[in-house]
Write an enzyme that holds these catalytic residues in place. Sequence first.
Site, short mmCIF file in Angstrom:
data_model
loop_
_atom_site.label_atom_id
_atom_site.label_comp_id
_atom_site.label_asym_id
_atom_site.label_seq_id
_atom_site.Cartn_x
_atom_site.Cartn_y
_atom_site.Cartn_z
N LYS A 164 75.56 18.49 31.11
CA LYS A 164 74.33 17.99 31.74
C LYS A 164 74.62 17.71 33.22
CE LYS A 164 70.54 14.86 30.64
NZ LYS A 164 69.45 15.79 30.88
C1 LIG Z 1 67.71 20.84 29.35
C2 LIG Z 1 67.60 19.77 28.32
N1 LIG Z 1 67.53 20.11 27.03
C3 LIG Z 1 67.43 19.19 26.07
C4 LIG Z 1 67.36 17.85 26.37
C5 LIG Z 1 67.29 16.83 25.29
O1 LIG Z 1 68.56 16.25 25.13
P1 LIG Z 1 68.72 14.81 24.49
O2 LIG Z 1 68.02 14.87 23.18
O3 LIG Z 1 70.19 14.67 24.30
O4 LIG Z 1 68.13 13.85 25.41
C6 LIG Z 1 67.42 17.45 27.71
C7 LIG Z 1 67.35 16.03 28.06
O5 LIG Z 1 68.30 15.44 28.43
C8 LIG Z 1 67.56 18.42 28.69
O6 LIG Z 1 67.62 18.08 29.98
#
Ligand SMILES: Cc1ncc(COP(=O)(O)O)c(C=O)c1O
Length: 307
Positions: free
Chosen positions: A155
Site C-alpha cells: 500500500k
Molecule cells: C486499492 C485498494 N484495494 C483495496 C482496498 C481495501 O483494503 P482494506 O480492506 O484492507 O482496507 C484498499 C483500501 O485500503 C485499496 O486502497
Amino acid sequence: MPTCEFMCHNGDIVAYRDARIHAFSAVVKYGLGVFEGLRAYWNAQQQQLYVFRLAEHLERLRFGMKVLRCDRIFEAAFLEDCLMRTLQANAIRENAHIRMIAYIDGDDELTVTGPVGLSIGVVKRPSAGTLHSGVRVAVSSWQRIADNAMPPRVKCTANYVNNRAAEITARLDGHDGVLMLGSDGKLSEAAGACVFLVRRGELVTPDASSDILESITRDTVIQTARAVHGLVVHERRVDRSELLAADEAFWCGSGQEVVPIVAVDRIAVGNGQPGPITRRIQEHYFRLVRGEIEDHPEWRTPVWPAA
Ligand SMILES: Cc1ncc(COP(=O)(O)O)c(C=O)c1O
C-alpha cells in the site's frame, strides 16, 4: 481542516499544523511512503470505540516498510501506542477513519533508506450514503499496475497515481467510481476497494494474484461468508463480462465498508438494485465491526478503558 485537531508525528502528539516534513523529503520526491486507512467504530451501548482489525493493518504497514527497505521498521507495539494516543488526544467517541503513513524522510538520492517518519491522523467520518443506494461504476481504460512493476500488494503512496487516474476519469464521466482490469484483461479491483460478484448464490472475487491489494475487508468478507452465511466463495481470475453476468456485486474496504455495485458501464447488475446476499453481508459486517455480536473479539481493539 480535513483531519482532527491532533496528530501523532514521529511518536509525539502535535497540533495538526505542526505535523510537517521537508519539501525535499524522499516521500515527496519519490513517493516512498506506505500507508493504512483504518476505521474505528463507536458502540454507544458499551460506550466503547473499537479499531477494526488493527493487528492486520499494522502487519501490512510493516510489510510495506520492509519492501521499501526502510532502515527502521517500527514495532507493532509502538505503532499501536501512537495510534491509540492519537484517538485519545482527539477524544474520539464516534465513528472515525484513521490514516497512518510511514515514509522515508531523508533528502537524498533514490536509494535513500532513512530516516523513517511516521504520521497518524484521524477524521470523524460517518458511512457514505452509497451504502444504501449502491454505486454505478465504469470499467477503466487505465490498466491496473502490475506486481512486477509497482506491486499493488504494497500500500505504497506512489501506487495511487494509478488509482487516482482511473477514479478521476470515471467521476468526470459521470460514474460514482471505477473498476480496473489487470494487464491480462481480467478484473482486478476498484480504486480503494476489492470486488465481489454473486453468481448463482456463490461469491466470486479476483484472486490474490489479480494485482489487488490483499484487502483486510476482503478477508473479513470471505471468512464470514463461509462461516456465518454458509456461502461458497471462489477466489479466481474474473472476466470483465462476468460483471454483467452477475446477479449482484459489491465492493469492500476499510474506508468504503461494504457497498453494493448496481451498474457497470451503465448496464444494470442483476435487477439494478442492491441484492439480498449483499445486504446480508453488509448487515453482518456492521454488527461485527461495532461489536454488536461477539464473534472474533480479536478483530476489535478497544480504545477506552472498560466502563
Ligand atoms: C486499492 C485498494 N484495494 C483495496 C482496498 C481495501 O483494503 P482494506 O480492506 O484492507 O482496507 C484498499 C483500501 O485500503 C485499496 O486502497
